[in-house]
Design a protein around this motif. Structure first.
Motif, PDB file in Angstrom:
ATOM      1  N   CYS A 277       0.791  -1.217   0.000  1.00 52.17           N
ATOM      2  CA  CYS A 277       0.000   0.000   0.000  1.00 52.17           C
ATOM      3  C   CYS A 277       0.818   1.259   0.000  1.00 52.17           C
ATOM      4  CB  CYS A 277      -0.901   0.008   1.228  1.00 52.17           C
ATOM      5  SG  CYS A 277      -2.156  -1.234   1.112  1.00 52.17           S
TER       6      CYS A 277
ATOM      7  N   GLU B  20      12.887  -0.509  -9.265  1.00 51.31           N
ATOM      8  CA  GLU B  20      12.785  -1.224 -10.532  1.00 51.31           C
ATOM      9  C   GLU B  20      13.702  -0.630 -11.580  1.00 51.31           C
ATOM     10  OE1 GLU B  20       8.660  -2.176 -11.485  1.00 51.31           O
ATOM     11  OE2 GLU B  20       9.229  -1.677 -13.541  1.00 51.31           O
TER      12      GLU B  20
ATOM     13  N   LEU C  58      24.638   6.399 -14.997  1.00 53.36           N
ATOM     14  CA  LEU C  58      25.450   5.210 -15.208  1.00 53.36           C
ATOM     15  C   LEU C  58      25.697   5.000 -16.683  1.00 53.36           C
ATOM     16  CD1 LEU C  58      23.831   2.761 -12.727  1.00 53.36           C
ATOM     17  CD2 LEU C  58      25.943   4.008 -12.505  1.00 53.36           C
ATOM     18  N   LYS C  59      26.922   4.917 -16.996  1.00 55.74           N
ATOM     19  CA  LYS C  59      27.208   4.862 -18.417  1.00 55.74           C
ATOM     20  C   LYS C  59      27.256   3.446 -18.923  1.00 55.74           C
ATOM     21  CE  LYS C  59      29.494   7.972 -21.134  1.00 55.74           C
ATOM     22  NZ  LYS C  59      30.652   8.651 -21.576  1.00 55.74           N
TER      23      LYS C  59
ATOM     24  N   ILE D 192      21.119   0.803 -25.782  1.00 57.82           N
ATOM     25  CA  ILE D 192      21.215   1.404 -24.462  1.00 57.82           C
ATOM     26  C   ILE D 192      21.439   2.889 -24.564  1.00 57.82           C
ATOM     27  CG2 ILE D 192      22.528   1.382 -22.335  1.00 57.82           C
ATOM     28  CD1 ILE D 192      22.756  -1.516 -22.525  1.00 57.82           C
TER      29      ILE D 192
ATOM     30  N   ASN E 123      19.152   5.616 -22.846  1.00 57.35           N
ATOM     31  CA  ASN E 123      19.719   6.707 -22.059  1.00 57.35           C
ATOM     32  C   ASN E 123      19.144   8.035 -22.475  1.00 57.35           C
ATOM     33  OD1 ASN E 123      21.427   6.610 -19.920  1.00 57.35           O
ATOM     34  ND2 ASN E 123      23.231   6.107 -21.119  1.00 57.35           N
TER      35      ASN E 123
ATOM     36  N   TYR F 207      15.603   8.261 -21.375  1.00 55.56           N
ATOM     37  CA  TYR F 207      15.507   8.522 -19.942  1.00 55.56           C
ATOM     38  C   TYR F 207      15.808   9.973 -19.649  1.00 55.56           C
ATOM     39  CZ  TYR F 207      15.045   3.621 -18.624  1.00 55.56           C
ATOM     40  OH  TYR F 207      14.605   2.346 -18.442  1.00 55.56           O
TER      41      TYR F 207
ATOM     42  N   CYS G 228      -3.307   4.423   0.368  1.00 57.26           N
ATOM     43  CA  CYS G 228      -2.023   4.307  -0.095  1.00 57.26           C
ATOM     44  C   CYS G 228      -1.547   4.629  -1.422  1.00 57.26           C
ATOM     45  CB  CYS G 228      -1.919   2.866  -0.069  1.00 57.26           C
ATOM     46  SG  CYS G 228      -3.429   2.151  -0.366  1.00 57.26           S
TER      47      CYS G 228
ATOM     48  N   VAL H 103       0.135   6.024  -4.393  1.00 56.28           N
ATOM     49  CA  VAL H 103       0.937   7.169  -4.792  1.00 56.28           C
ATOM     50  C   VAL H 103       1.375   6.976  -6.216  1.00 56.28           C
ATOM     51  CG1 VAL H 103       2.956   8.502  -4.221  1.00 56.28           C
ATOM     52  CG2 VAL H 103       1.785   7.234  -2.466  1.00 56.28           C
TER      53      VAL H 103
ATOM     54  N   ARG I  40       3.129   7.609  -9.361  1.00 58.11           N
ATOM     55  CA  ARG I  40       4.371   8.345  -9.517  1.00 58.11           C
ATOM     56  C   ARG I  40       4.150   9.470 -10.482  1.00 58.11           C
ATOM     57  NH1 ARG I  40      10.029   6.679 -11.733  1.00 58.11           N
ATOM     58  NH2 ARG I  40       9.039   6.380 -13.720  1.00 58.11           N
TER      59      ARG I  40
ATOM     60  N   ASP J 298       9.580   0.550 -21.731  1.00 59.54           N
ATOM     61  CA  ASP J 298       9.543  -0.893 -21.721  1.00 59.54           C
ATOM     62  C   ASP J 298       8.331  -1.348 -20.921  1.00 59.54           C
ATOM     63  OD1 ASP J 298      10.390   0.255 -19.490  1.00 59.54           O
ATOM     64  OD2 ASP J 298      12.213  -0.896 -19.265  1.00 59.54           O
ATOM     65  N   PRO J 299       8.087  -2.578 -20.998  1.00 62.42           N
ATOM     66  CA  PRO J 299       6.958  -3.122 -20.271  1.00 62.42           C
ATOM     67  C   PRO J 299       6.924  -2.776 -18.794  1.00 62.42           C
ATOM     68  CG  PRO J 299       7.798  -4.740 -21.765  1.00 62.42           C
ATOM     69  CD  PRO J 299       8.651  -3.526 -21.931  1.00 62.42           C
ATOM     70  N   ALA J 300       8.014  -2.314 -18.290  1.00 65.38           N
ATOM     71  CA  ALA J 300       7.976  -1.845 -16.900  1.00 65.38           C
ATOM     72  C   ALA J 300       6.953  -0.738 -16.751  1.00 65.38           C
ATOM     73  CB  ALA J 300       9.351  -1.333 -16.489  1.00 65.38           C
TER      74      ALA J 300
ATOM     75  N   GLU K  27       3.464  -2.117 -16.558  1.00 68.08           N
ATOM     76  CA  GLU K  27       3.126  -2.579 -15.210  1.00 68.08           C
ATOM     77  C   GLU K  27       2.628  -1.435 -14.394  1.00 68.08           C
ATOM     78  OE1 GLU K  27       3.305  -5.603 -14.607  1.00 68.08           O
ATOM     79  OE2 GLU K  27       4.325  -6.011 -16.476  1.00 68.08           O
ATOM     80  N   GLU K  28       3.361  -0.365 -14.514  1.00 66.51           N
ATOM     81  CA  GLU K  28       3.049   0.806 -13.739  1.00 66.51           C
ATOM     82  C   GLU K  28       1.671   1.306 -14.069  1.00 66.51           C
ATOM     83  OE1 GLU K  28       6.026   3.634 -14.270  1.00 66.51           O
ATOM     84  OE2 GLU K  28       4.754   5.139 -13.374  1.00 66.51           O
TER      85      GLU K  28
ATOM     86  N   ARG L  39      -0.953  -0.754 -12.550  1.00 68.05           N
ATOM     87  CA  ARG L  39      -1.091  -0.490 -11.132  1.00 68.05           C
ATOM     88  C   ARG L  39      -1.817   0.811 -10.901  1.00 68.05           C
ATOM     89  NH1 ARG L  39       4.206  -2.154 -10.815  1.00 68.05           N
ATOM     90  NH2 ARG L  39       4.877  -0.004 -11.014  1.00 68.05           N
TER      91      ARG L  39
ATOM     92  N   GLN M  99      -5.268   1.583  -9.087  1.00 67.82           N
ATOM     93  CA  GLN M  99      -5.219   2.358  -7.859  1.00 67.82           C
ATOM     94  C   GLN M  99      -6.106   3.576  -7.914  1.00 67.82           C
ATOM     95  OE1 GLN M  99      -1.105   2.841  -7.790  1.00 67.82           O
ATOM     96  NE2 GLN M  99      -0.749   0.779  -7.053  1.00 67.82           N
TER      97      GLN M  99
END
Lengths: 419, 328
Positions: free
Chosen positions: A76, A86, B158-159, B167, B171, B174, B252, B254, B256, B291-293, B296-297, B300, B304
């Motif tokens: 939660c 992640e 981070l290189k 990558i 980068n 990102y 709960c 949050v 992002r 990416d699939p990450a 997921e987010e 969620r 939520q």
């Protein structure tokens, strides 16, 4: 120490300049060993220490992922932190030098995002690690486990030590153990959902199956075949083994520890069968075994424990219907099967003492009857240690008296344990 | 020697001693069983037969200085005795590594060159314990590490030392995302000051969310892919942003601070799409750098948000209504 050495110590190691950097003088391999004791985030953070450390993390052969570093706690609460975690791990795994093999991979993370975690695990397995430890707990105790171990068969060839926690394991896993893990020496399964019925490995020397959930409608018993097995630990709780577990061909077993939470989940005849399979042990620990399982009454091939030197029984011989005397007789006859036994430890045996219950028995005198039953002579037995928590004097005294009469050879030691 | 003389000799003298020579030339002798505990020394004795006399002392590697050697021998002397319990060994080990960091490093180095793995592990673990939990400055201070990275280098992400083009792309994306996040943060800061209290009732909001279209509304999305696409068409600066609603610590969620493209959408169908949304169904995910990450987010966050709404039905948290819907 030889005097020369002492002199050298005193006068030796002259004070070097304080600015000497001994740490970076160490070879890469050693620094990697140091980093292997650091969790992943910290290990990567060493890259800002100095030029020498800048890219060390890229080739470190040991990765230890721990979500606690990012303080991801509870479903939660902190979504952001999971995302941060992640991101970090994904980056870490992507940016690592591809040519460096992974020796150790360890991950502790809640199954917050199953797909991602699965991807990380796959990624790491592809590097053929030698030590793999996966722990993916669930947020709720009764949430169904769903993460499976990815099957990248050939990548397990170097694996020596495997520890899995909270995963779903099926027949593929059993096959993997049998044929894919040709170097596996240490296997530990904790809180997993086991949908397979046999563990067979020629190389395994250490096996721990702890609180794993067994398929309810399994028709066959779980069979463990491991000719090189030296250490076995089974913790059977919160699950039912309707047809028991049996061990085959474990003649090199040295130490075994079997813990059962409730007898009902594991029928007595199968307990007995399991026990017979452990005949070669030197040291045996049994908890909550039924008396029937330990009796030689039917004498149908109950083996002799030829090598057994140390035996520890906890919460055994607790049938309320029998009196102490007959319980001691049962114990004695069981001990007769272990001619080389040197030390016996009893904890919470013979009488059931509930620490929360105040035994309000006020006795003025305790009558210790002379026991005319059979005495058992275990020639090598030197010591019986009785561990007790509470001084229920009459019960303890009766037990001691009984032990002294029935097993007159060894000395008896009383040890109080504090919880 | 005569018999009487022999009798006078103390038993210790009958022990076999091995001679070791450090790189600096100093020679010392040590009991054989102690020396044999070191694999490297053991091998020298067995294979090459050295060490039996002063003239044929075993030459130790350069990294073993006399001080480290005596520590190592102490270690070996303790551990080679078979009768010790695990507790005793552990307690010895703990005291053994309580030395200053400089000597600890030298000891590690020496143990490594003598291939005494248990000692290498012990000392490395001690070093790791010293490093753990400290800031870089503190670590540099303790170990006297040179501070030879430029400020830029320290802050650099981070290189990718392999220079993988994929990558590099990641980068870049990102970095782009980071920039966008910063912009949104600024916007949000401005907006928070003049954000009106949301007077609309729950029903009204649900209506418009469910696709009555109209102004200032969120867009229902048919699929998550659409959401991702939107990121690239950042023509719509989001006005309402997802704000951490964790003020009461109760429910709960949050979400992002994410890109416009990942802003959560209620999983409902809406015929009303903004025209700059392309047909998303054949997009290449990788190109987004999401990416699939991210997927997921989104999952969620979507679930939520519906939770959030459910809780607020009693209206008590009306003033905390920051729902992450994009506005045009």
């Amino acid at each position: 120490m030889i005097p020369e050495q002492k002199a050298k110590l005193c006068s030796g190691s002259t004070s070097r300049a304080d600015t000497c950097d001994r740490l970076s003088d160490l070879p890469d391999g050693i620094l990697h060993v140091v980093m292997s004791f650091l969790p992943a985030r910290h290990a990567v953070q060493t890259s800002v220490l100095s030029r020498r450390w800048r890219n060390l993390w890229c080739s470190m052969p040991s990765i230890s992922i721990n979500e606690r570093e990012f303080e991801v706690r509870g479903y939660c609460q902190i979504q952001e932190r999971w995302d941060e975690f992640e991101d970090f791990i994904t980056n870490l795994l992507s940016y690592r030098c591809n040519s460096v093999s992974l020796d150790r991979f360890q991950i502790y993370a809640h199954s917050h995002s199953q797909q991602t975690v699965d991807r990380w695990i796959r990624h790491s397995i592809e590097y053929c690690p030698t030590v793999l430890k996966i722990e993916i707990p669930c947020y709720h105790d009764d949430a169904p486990l769903s993460l499976k171990l990815p099957y990248l068969g050939s990548s397990f060839c170097r694996l020596k030590k495997l520890s899995l926690s909270h995963l779903v394991l099926d027949n593929h896993f059993a096959e993997l153990l049998c044929s894919g893990c040709s170097a596996l020496v240490d296997l530990e399964l904790v809180n997993c959902f086991n949908c397979f019925q046999h563990i067979a490995s020629t190389t395994l020397t250490r096996l721990v199956v702890n609180t794993c959930f067994n398929e309810n409608d399994a028709v066959d018993p779980m069979v463990i075949t491991a000719p090189s097995l030296a250490y076995l630990k089974l913790v059977i709780q919160d699950t039912i083994y309707r047809h028991g577990i049996s061990v085959c061909n474990v003649s090199s077993l040295v130490e075994a520890s079997i813990y059962m939470q409730y007898n009902e989940d594991f029928p007595a005849k199968y307990q007995r069968r399991l026990l017979s399979g452990l005949f070669s042990v030197t040291s045996l620990e049994l908890t909550h075994f039924e008396t029937m399982a330990m009796l030689n009454k039917n004498s149908d091939g109950f083996p002799i424990f030829l090598n057994m030197r140390y035996l520890s029984l906890e919460s055994c011989f607790l049938d309320d219907e029998c009196d102490l005397d007959s319980k001691l007789e049962d114990l004695g006859s069981f001990l007769e099967n272990a001619p080389c036994l040197e030390k016996l430890t009893l904890q919470r045996c013979m009488f059931c003492v509930d620490p929360d219950w105040e035994w309000d028995v006020k006795r003025k005198s305790i009558n210790l009857q002379r026991l005319d039953g059979k005495t058992f002579h275990c020639l090598k037995l030197q010591m019986i240690e009785v561990l007790y928590e509470d001084d229920h004097e009459h019960l303890l005294v009766e037990l001691l008296w009984g032990l002294a009469r029935r097993l007159p050879d060894p000395s008896i030691k009383l040890t109080k344990i504090f919880r | 020697m005569s018999e009487s003389e022999l009798a006078v000799i103390k038993p210790e003298a009958l022990k076999t001693y091995i001679w070791l020579q450090c790189f600096d030339g100093s020679i010392q002798q040590v009991e054989e069983e102690v020396a044999m505990f070191c694999p490297m020394i053991c091998r020298e004795i067995v294979k090459n037969g050295t060490g039996s006399s002063k003239n044929h002392a075993i030459a130790l590697p350069e990294r073993v200085n006399p001080a480290s050697l005596s520590l190592i021998l102490d270690y070996c002397r303790f551990h080679q005795v078979p009768g010790r319990s695990n507790k005793e060994r552990k307690s010895f080990d703990e005291k053994f590594v309580r030395i200053d960091t400089e000597r600890l490093c030298e000891l590690t180095s020496a143990a490594d060159s003598l291939q005494l793995k248990p000692l290498v592990d012990l000392t490395s673990r001690a070093l790791a314990r010293i490093i753990e939990g400290k800031t870089p400055e503190e670590i540099r201070d303790i170990f006297h590490l040179p501070d030879d990275l430029t400020e830029e280098e320290k802050l650099e992400p981070l290189k990718n030392i392999n220079d993988d083009p994929r990558i590099r792309l990641l980068n870049r994306l990102y970095a782009k995302k980071r920039k966008e996040l910063q912009e949104r943060q600024k916007l949000k800061d401005v907006q928070v000051q003049d954000e009106q209290k949301d007077e609309r009732s729950l029903d009204e909001l649900l209506c418009f969310i469910n696709g009555d279209g109209g102004s200032g509304g969120g867009k229902g999305a048919k699929s998550k892919k659409k959401n991702k696409r939107r990121k690239d068409h950042a023509k719509i600066p989001p006005k309402a942003d997802s704000e951490p609603v964790n003020k009461e610590g109760a429910i709960c969620v949050v979400p992002r601070k994410v890109d416009s493209g990942n802003v959560s959408r209620l999983p409902c169908q809406s015929p009303d799409m903004q025209d700059d949304v392309e047909d998303p169904f054949e997009d290449a995910d990788l190109d987004d750098g999401l990416d699939p990450a991210m997927k997921e987010e989104l999952d969620r966050v979507q679930s939520q948000v519906s939770v959030k709404l459910a809780v607020s039905k009693d209206g008590s948290r009306g003033d905390l209504w920051t729902y992450s819907l994009e506005q045009s």
